[in-house]
Design a protein around this motif. Structure first.
Motif, mmCIF file in Angstrom:
data_model
loop_
_atom_site.group_PDB
_atom_site.id
_atom_site.type_symbol
_atom_site.label_atom_id
_atom_site.label_comp_id
_atom_site.label_asym_id
_atom_site.label_seq_id
_atom_site.Cartn_x
_atom_site.Cartn_y
_atom_site.Cartn_z
ATOM 1 N N ILE A 30 0.839 -1.198 0.000
ATOM 2 C CA ILE A 30 0.000 0.000 0.000
ATOM 3 C C ILE A 30 0.879 1.256 0.000
ATOM 4 C CG2 ILE A 30 -0.247 0.260 2.492
ATOM 5 C CD1 ILE A 30 -3.280 0.734 1.891
ATOM 6 N N ASN A 31 0.435 2.261 -0.751
ATOM 7 C CA ASN A 31 1.130 3.549 -0.777
ATOM 8 C C ASN A 31 0.086 4.649 -0.943
ATOM 9 O OD1 ASN A 31 0.567 3.900 -3.600
ATOM 10 N ND2 ASN A 31 2.294 2.564 -4.063
ATOM 11 N N THR A 32 0.505 5.887 -0.996
ATOM 12 C CA THR A 32 -0.446 6.996 -1.050
ATOM 13 C C THR A 32 -1.278 7.001 -2.333
ATOM 14 O OG1 THR A 32 1.292 8.433 -1.909
ATOM 15 C CG2 THR A 32 0.880 8.508 0.460
ATOM 16 N N ILE A 33 -0.763 6.423 -3.391
ATOM 17 C CA ILE A 33 -1.501 6.394 -4.656
ATOM 18 C C ILE A 33 -2.539 5.282 -4.658
ATOM 19 C CG2 ILE A 33 -1.305 6.038 -7.158
ATOM 20 C CD1 ILE A 33 1.516 7.330 -6.904
ATOM 21 N N ASN A 34 -2.117 4.032 -4.402
ATOM 22 C CA ASN A 34 -3.070 2.933 -4.487
ATOM 23 C C ASN A 34 -3.985 2.819 -3.259
ATOM 24 O OD1 ASN A 34 -1.478 1.607 -2.553
ATOM 25 N ND2 ASN A 34 -0.501 0.283 -4.069
ATOM 26 N N ALA A 35 -3.704 3.559 -2.208
ATOM 27 C CA ALA A 35 -4.596 3.558 -1.047
ATOM 28 C C ALA A 35 -5.954 4.148 -1.414
ATOM 29 C CB ALA A 35 -3.978 4.341 0.107
ATOM 30 N N GLN A 37 -7.031 1.389 -5.764
ATOM 31 C CA GLN A 37 -6.149 0.241 -5.870
ATOM 32 C C GLN A 37 -6.176 -0.457 -7.216
ATOM 33 O OE1 GLN A 37 -8.103 -1.825 -2.599
ATOM 34 N NE2 GLN A 37 -8.217 -3.628 -3.891
ATOM 35 N N GLY A 38 -7.200 -0.254 -8.000
ATOM 36 C CA GLY A 38 -7.269 -0.890 -9.308
ATOM 37 C C GLY A 38 -7.962 -2.241 -9.252
ATOM 38 N N GLU A 39 -8.443 -2.676 -10.393
ATOM 39 C CA GLU A 39 -9.176 -3.931 -10.518
ATOM 40 C C GLU A 39 -8.266 -5.136 -10.281
ATOM 41 O OE1 GLU A 39 -12.688 -6.049 -11.296
ATOM 42 O OE2 GLU A 39 -12.460 -3.865 -11.325
ATOM 43 N N LEU A 58 -4.633 -6.692 -4.866
ATOM 44 C CA LEU A 58 -4.732 -6.902 -3.423
ATOM 45 C C LEU A 58 -3.653 -6.065 -2.762
ATOM 46 C CD1 LEU A 58 -4.997 -10.798 -3.536
ATOM 47 C CD2 LEU A 58 -6.872 -9.178 -3.301
ATOM 48 N N LEU A 59 -4.042 -5.279 -1.779
ATOM 49 C CA LEU A 59 -3.080 -4.410 -1.102
ATOM 50 C C LEU A 59 -2.557 -5.059 0.167
ATOM 51 C CD1 LEU A 59 -4.803 -0.932 -1.477
ATOM 52 C CD2 LEU A 59 -3.006 -1.938 -2.881
ATOM 53 N N PHE A 60 -1.261 -4.913 0.402
ATOM 54 C CA PHE A 60 -0.618 -5.431 1.605
ATOM 55 C C PHE A 60 -0.119 -4.259 2.433
ATOM 56 C CE2 PHE A 60 3.038 -6.512 4.125
ATOM 57 C CZ PHE A 60 2.644 -7.678 4.758
#
Length: 105
Positions: free
Chosen positions: A23-28, A31-33, A36-38
């Motif tokens: 996870i980062n400031t952009i994908n938080a 996240q996109g189709e 999965l965020l870690f």
């Protein structure tokens, strides 16, 4: 508190592992189709998702603030929470639940 490289997710088959992003400031925010965020629990504080998967939960016991981290981890989901726990930590969670039950007549 386990990094992505140490977490149990490293054992996933490539089909799933390749979908995981830290996870980062952009994908938080977006996240996109199929992504999965870690995140380590400390970095996820203040964020929420519909579904949260808590892995390596037993390793929380290694720190002094494990109960606070567990609270943060368990309150990040809107719809569903899935937890992966080992036997001894599972017993500790059950004890915690039982000790917090309110007795009624």
């Amino acid at each position: 508190p386990v990094s992505e490289k140490e977490a149990v997710i490293r054992l996933l088959p490539p089909k799933w592992k390749n979908r995981i992003r830290s996870i980062n400031t952009i994908n938080a925010m977006n996240q996109g189709e199929g992504v999965l965020l870690f995140s380590e629990i400390e970095k996820f504080k203040g964020l929420e998702r519909n579904f949260v998967m808590l892995v390596d939960a037993g390793k929380l016991q290694q720190g002094n603030d494990w109960l606070a981290l567990l609270y943060v981890a368990m309150t990040r989901s809107h719809i569903g929470l899935w937890m992966s726990v080992e036997g001894d930590f599972q017993e500790k969670l059950i004890e915690l639940q039982l000790s917090n039950l309110v007795k009624t007549r």
